[in-house]
Design a protein around this motif. Structure first.
Motif: not given
Ligand code: PMP
Length: 284
Positions: A205-216
């Motif tokens: 997968i592409l490590g989404g920047i939104t994914r990363q922030t959404a996890i936090a």
């Protein structure tokens, strides 16, 4: 007022902006890109996007066309020259112009840098999220390094076109029975215990920047996030589903392949997470 693009050091009216036909981006998709949102005068997750930009370049051994500090100045100048409020900035770097030949050109070949910016309508995006979106599933036929944000997006375009033809907004890509991600977003479900499930980072997968922030953001809301692959069947039985990307923020999914998810309306988890994500970006 004409739209202004940035091309290799010059700010040019978009209609005149052009690159050489032997640019390796054009010939081989030998380049990388980023998309960053600017809302309310703030660039959302800019540091994360610039970090991934540097990583994509490094993975492909493309020299950075300009420094990160210079790139930030170009981004700000482009917004100013286009007199934009809320907007999205597209930036792309390629290995540059060289006689068409597969191996890398000589080390002194200058990488090419192009930026464009266009307005976004946050209200429209919010309205789309408030309704929820439909997705379809398609086989994931991409190459083995989709963690690099390259401009080689033909399989993504084919999947997205299939989605549009079925009145859906996104295509979820399926590999070995598991959903990897969307054609231009990361894919999530909420299981019966309220856990948020999304594919783990890696080459698939592409490590989404939104994914990363959404996890936090999810963790700040005491939501449990599990990074593991999920099947299409699990998704169909999920309480909720949603997608994340810079352009979609957190957008609820209400149907998969024509099957209603949950009660067929945006769920509380995705809705709360979107609100938290917007608040986070307004604050940092
Ligand atoms: N996966 C793919 C294939 C994408 O194209 C995108 C958007 N560029 C994403 C995920 C989401 O990434 P981001 O949150 O950084 O926009």
């Amino acid at each position: 007022m004409p739209r202004i693009a940035y091309v290799n050091g010059a700010y040019t009216p978009l209609e005149d902006a052009s690159v050489h036909i032997e640019d390796r981006g054009y010939q081989f998709a030998d380049g990388i890109y980023e998309v960053v949102l600017r809302v309310g005068g703030r660039f959302w997750d800019l540091e994360g996007h610039l970090k991934r930009w540097a990583r994509s370049l490094a993975e492909l051994e493309i020299r950075a066309p300009i420094s990160e500090a210079a790139l930030k100045i170009v981004i700000a100048k482009l917004v100013e020259k286009n007199r934009l409020g809320d907007c999205m900035i597209y930036m792309q770097a390629t290995r540059g112009v060289a006689s068409r030949n597969h191996p890398f050109p000589s080390a002194d070949t200058a990488p090419a840098l192009v930026l464009t910016a266009k307005p976004i309508d946050l209200e429209k995006l919010n309205a789309k999220a408030a309704k929820g979106v439909a997705v379809i599933t398609r086989p994931d036929i991409r190459w083995g390094r989709v963690d690099i944000k390259t401009v080689g997006l033909l399989p993504n375009c084919l999947a997205k076109e299939a989605a549009v033809r079925e009145n859906a907004v996104e295509a979820w890509l399926v590999k070995d029975g598991k959903v990897t991600e969307g054609s231009s977003s990361n894919a999530w479900i909420v299981d019966e215990k309220g856990r948020l499930i999304t594919h783990p980072l890696g080459n698939e997968i592409l490590g989404g920047i939104t994914r990363q922030t959404a996890i936090a953001c999810a963790e700040s809301l005491q939501m449990k996030v599990v990074e593991r692959a999920f099947t299409v069947d699990e998704a169909l039985k999920a309480r909720e589903a949603f997608i994340t990307s810079a352009m979609n923020l957190v957008t609820p999914v209400i149907a998969i392949d024509g099957n209603r998810i949950g009660d067929g309306a945006p769920g509380p988890v995705a809705t709360r997470l979107r609100a938290r994500y917007v608040q986070h970006n307004a604050e940092v």
